[in-house]
Scaffold this motif. Structure first.
Motif: not given
Length: 255
Positions: A60-61, A240, A246
């Motif tokens: 997530d970074r 996103q 993703e």
């Protein structure tokens, strides 16, 4: 012709690779061993690039790398940014010219009259009367403006140029506030541009009007401003969903 915006950008800027260290399955899908060494999948174009990843850490970074339609939108925004910057520079020059003219109005009038006396016989030879020329009449009309009026015009031109230059910087870096500013400021000047066309039609004015109308419509719809097409929430979701991480994580197979 369809443009591959991802590979086009990678060819200019290089690949962007990242190794997620908290997601073994995702890390495995982004990594490959070759005869020449380790290769990591580019987060922009999806191709494998030899060498160590440019970064590592939690999934997530990972950097949110623009891809596909987002890259195309960025290209259009930067085209508009350049157009705004060029226009802003010309308006600044016009403001400086008006300000200098306001401080030497009498001298410019005398110089203009001297040149008019010189060129009047030349143009008369070609059956053109400079004394009834609309261009000459417009220039002579400006000599009647008061100093304070010309200074006010110069200040307004500088304010307009500042707006254009701020728009240019914001659009170049794809800032959302700049998109709102561009839409509001451009739409506010559209009635004035239409009025100018009723006074005098030229291809430059028509082209400027068409470009501004298209810019407003494109930014409004593509960037989902003012709640259109789902608003900011839908815009962020679209960004996103375009991320390679993703796609990989959701599909579980190479995208």
């Amino acid at each position: 012709m369809k443009i591959d915006w991802d590979r086009r950008t990678c060819a200019r800027r290089g690949h962007v690779t990242y190794a997620p260290d908290d997601h073994p399955r995702l890390r495995e899908r982004l990594h490959a061993e070759t005869a020449l060494g380790a290769a990591w999948r580019c987060l922009r174009c999806g191709d494998f690039a030899l060498g160590d990843p440019h970064g590592s850490g939690p999934a997530d970074r990972a950097p949110l790398v623009p891809r596909g339609k987002v890259l195309r939108d960025l290209f259009v925004l930067r085209f508009l940014a350049v157009e705004r910057a060029v226009r802003g520079v010309f308006v600044v020059l016009a403001a400086l010219a008006v300000w200098k003219f306001s401080n030497s109005q009498d001298a410019v009038r005398r110089l203009f009259d001297e040149y008019l006396d010189v060129f009047r016989p030349v143009f008369k030879h070609f059956h053109y009367d400079l004394d009834h020329s609309p261009i000459v009449g417009t220039v002579q009309k400006t000599f009647g403006y008061r100093h304070n009026t010309l200074v006010l015009v110069a200040v307004l031109l500088l304010a307009y140029a500042l707006i254009e230059l701020v728009e240019a910087v914001g659009l170049w870096y794809a800032r959302r506030w700049a998109e709102y500013l561009t839409v509001v400021a451009t739409a506010a000047f559209l009635p004035l541009e239409i009025y100018e066309l009723t006074e005098h039609i030229s291809w430059l004015k028509i082209g400027t009007l068409v470009l501004n109308v298209l810019a407003v419509l494109y930014i409004l719809l593509a960037k989902r401003l003012f709640g259109l097409r789902g608003g900011h929430k839908a815009f962020e979701a679209e960004r996103q969903s375009a991320s390679l991480l993703e796609v990989e994580e959701a599909a579980g197979v190479p995208a």
